[in-house]
Design a protein around this motif. Sequence first.
Motif, short mmCIF file in Angstrom:
data_model
loop_
_atom_site.label_atom_id
_atom_site.label_comp_id
_atom_site.label_asym_id
_atom_site.label_seq_id
_atom_site.Cartn_x
_atom_site.Cartn_y
_atom_site.Cartn_z
N GLU A 1 0.84 -1.21 0.00
CA GLU A 1 0.00 0.00 0.00
C GLU A 1 0.87 1.25 0.00
O GLU A 1 0.63 2.19 -0.75
N CYS A 2 1.86 1.28 0.86
CA CYS A 2 2.71 2.47 1.00
C CYS A 2 4.00 2.07 1.73
O CYS A 2 3.97 1.80 2.93
N PRO A 3 5.13 2.08 1.02
CA PRO A 3 6.39 1.71 1.66
C PRO A 3 6.72 2.58 2.88
O PRO A 3 7.28 2.11 3.87
N LYS A 4 6.32 3.87 2.81
CA LYS A 4 6.58 4.77 3.95
C LYS A 4 5.82 4.29 5.20
O LYS A 4 6.34 4.33 6.32
N LYS A 5 4.62 3.85 4.96
CA LYS A 5 3.81 3.35 6.08
C LYS A 5 4.47 2.12 6.70
O LYS A 5 4.50 1.95 7.92
N TYR A 6 5.01 1.28 5.85
CA TYR A 6 5.72 0.10 6.34
C TYR A 6 6.90 0.52 7.23
O TYR A 6 7.12 -0.01 8.31
N GLU A 7 7.63 1.53 6.74
CA GLU A 7 8.80 1.99 7.52
C GLU A 7 8.37 2.53 8.88
O GLU A 7 8.96 2.19 9.91
N LEU A 8 7.29 3.36 8.87
CA LEU A 8 6.83 3.94 10.14
C LEU A 8 6.35 2.86 11.10
O LEU A 8 6.70 2.85 12.28
N ARG A 9 5.56 1.92 10.56
CA ARG A 9 4.93 0.94 11.45
C ARG A 9 5.90 -0.17 11.89
O ARG A 9 5.96 -0.53 13.05
N ASN B 1 9.36 4.91 -0.16
CA ASN B 1 8.63 6.00 -0.79
C ASN B 1 7.22 6.16 -0.25
O ASN B 1 6.61 5.19 0.21
N LYS B 2 6.73 7.39 -0.37
CA LYS B 2 5.36 7.66 0.06
C LYS B 2 4.39 7.38 -1.09
O LYS B 2 4.68 7.74 -2.23
N ASN B 3 3.29 6.78 -0.77
CA ASN B 3 2.22 6.61 -1.76
C ASN B 3 1.12 7.59 -1.39
O ASN B 3 0.26 7.30 -0.55
N LEU B 4 1.16 8.76 -2.01
CA LEU B 4 0.26 9.85 -1.59
C LEU B 4 -1.20 9.56 -1.88
O LEU B 4 -2.09 10.21 -1.33
N SER B 5 -1.47 8.59 -2.73
CA SER B 5 -2.87 8.29 -3.04
C SER B 5 -3.56 7.56 -1.89
O SER B 5 -4.77 7.37 -1.89
N ARG B 6 -2.80 7.12 -0.89
CA ARG B 6 -3.40 6.35 0.21
C ARG B 6 -3.52 7.15 1.50
O ARG B 6 -3.86 6.60 2.55
N CYS B 7 -3.19 8.45 1.45
CA CYS B 7 -3.04 9.20 2.71
C CYS B 7 -4.36 9.50 3.44
O CYS B 7 -4.38 9.62 4.66
N ASN B 8 -5.45 9.63 2.67
CA ASN B 8 -6.70 10.09 3.28
C ASN B 8 -7.14 9.25 4.47
O ASN B 8 -7.63 9.77 5.46
N PHE B 9 -6.95 7.94 4.35
CA PHE B 9 -7.43 7.06 5.44
C PHE B 9 -6.28 6.46 6.24
O PHE B 9 -6.43 5.46 6.91
N CYS B 10 -5.11 7.11 6.16
CA CYS B 10 -3.93 6.55 6.83
C CYS B 10 -3.80 7.10 8.25
O CYS B 10 -3.90 8.31 8.46
N GLU B 11 -3.54 6.22 9.19
CA GLU B 11 -3.43 6.65 10.60
C GLU B 11 -2.17 7.49 10.84
O GLU B 11 -2.04 8.13 11.86
N PHE B 12 -1.24 7.47 9.88
CA PHE B 12 0.00 8.24 10.07
C PHE B 12 -0.06 9.62 9.40
O PHE B 12 0.94 10.33 9.38
N ASN B 13 -1.21 10.00 8.83
CA ASN B 13 -1.20 11.22 8.01
C ASN B 13 -0.86 12.50 8.78
O ASN B 13 -0.43 13.47 8.18
N LYS B 14 -1.00 12.49 10.10
CA LYS B 14 -0.66 13.72 10.86
C LYS B 14 0.83 13.81 11.15
O LYS B 14 1.32 14.87 11.53
N ILE B 15 1.55 12.72 10.99
CA ILE B 15 2.98 12.77 11.34
C ILE B 15 3.88 12.51 10.14
O ILE B 15 5.09 12.47 10.24
N CYS B 16 3.25 12.41 8.98
CA CYS B 16 4.01 11.95 7.82
C CYS B 16 4.50 13.11 6.96
O CYS B 16 5.19 12.90 5.97
N ASN B 17 4.12 14.36 7.31
CA ASN B 17 4.54 15.56 6.57
C ASN B 17 4.13 15.52 5.12
O ASN B 17 4.89 15.90 4.24
N VAL B 18 2.94 15.04 4.84
CA VAL B 18 2.51 15.02 3.44
C VAL B 18 1.63 16.23 3.16
O VAL B 18 1.15 16.86 4.07
S1 SF4 Z 1 0.27 9.38 5.26
FE1 SF4 Z 1 0.40 8.70 3.12
S2 SF4 Z 1 2.56 8.67 2.60
FE2 SF4 Z 1 2.40 8.75 4.84
S3 SF4 Z 1 2.47 6.65 5.50
FE3 SF4 Z 1 0.33 7.16 5.26
S4 SF4 Z 1 -0.22 6.57 3.18
FE4 SF4 Z 1 2.01 6.63 3.30
#
Ligand code: SF4
Length: 214
Positions: free
Chosen positions: A14-22, A197-214
Motif C-alpha cells: 500500500e505504501c512503503p513509507k507506512k511500512y517503515e513507520l509501522r 517512498n510515500k504513496n500519496l494516493s493512500r493518505c486520506n485514510f492513513c493513521e500516520f497522516n498527521k505525522i508523515c509531513n505530506v
Molecule cells: S500518510 Fe500517506 S505517505 Fe504517509 S504513511 Fe500514510 S499513506 Fe504513506
Amino acid sequence: MQVFSPNMLKTFDECPKKYELRYIQKVNVVQSPKIFERGKKIHALAHYYLRGEDITKFIPTLTNEEKLIWQYLMENEYFQKKYVNSEYNLNAKLENFWIGGRLDAFMKSQNNYYILDYKTGAIPKNPEEDFQTMIYLICANRILSQGWGNNFSLSFVYIDLKNKKNHIIEFSDEKKAVYENKLITSCKKITTTQTFNKNLSRCNFCEFNKICNV
Ligand code: SF4
C-alpha cells in the motif's frame, strides 16, 4: 528471525513509507478501539467455543447485532466441521524468507482441511491473491504435506459475517507456484528497498497522516 506477516506485506504494498513507520521505526498511533471491538469479541468467543470451553457467561455481553452474527457463525457449515486448532500460529520458509501468521481456525472433514477466516467487516477485494490467503495456504500446505504427502485437500474459507456468505479458495499446485513466486517477490522488494517512498494516493485514510509531513 524476521517473519513477514500478511499485514506487513500488505502495508508495504500500500505504501512503503507506512511500512517503515509501522514496522521499522515502530511508531504507534492509537486508533479508536471501537473499530476492532466487534471483530475481537467474535474471534475470542469462537476460539473459546471451538476449544470446548463454556461460553454461556459471555453471550449476555453481546449486543443484539453481535448475537445475530454469532448465531450465523455457529450455523455455518465450515464452522461445524471437525476442529483441528484455532488462533493457530503457522510459518514457513520460502527461499531466505520466513512468512507466517495466525489462523482464526483450522478445521477438517476426513482428509479435507479448511482454513477459516471470519470477517465481521468486508472480505478482501481480491481474495484469491490477498496476502493473508497466500501466506496461510502456503504455511498450512507445508505442514500437511509433511504428514500426508499429497493425500489431502486444502481450502481457505472466508466467512463473510456481514453479507452472510462464504468465499472459498481451493489450493492447488498451480496456486502454490503462483503464491510462492508472489510472496518471494514481495519479501525481496522489502528487504532490498533503499528508500521507503510515500504513496500519496493512500493518505486520506492513513493513521500516520498527521505525522508523515505530506
Ligand atoms: S500518510 Fe500517506 S505517505 Fe504517509 S504513511 Fe500514510 S499513506 Fe504513506
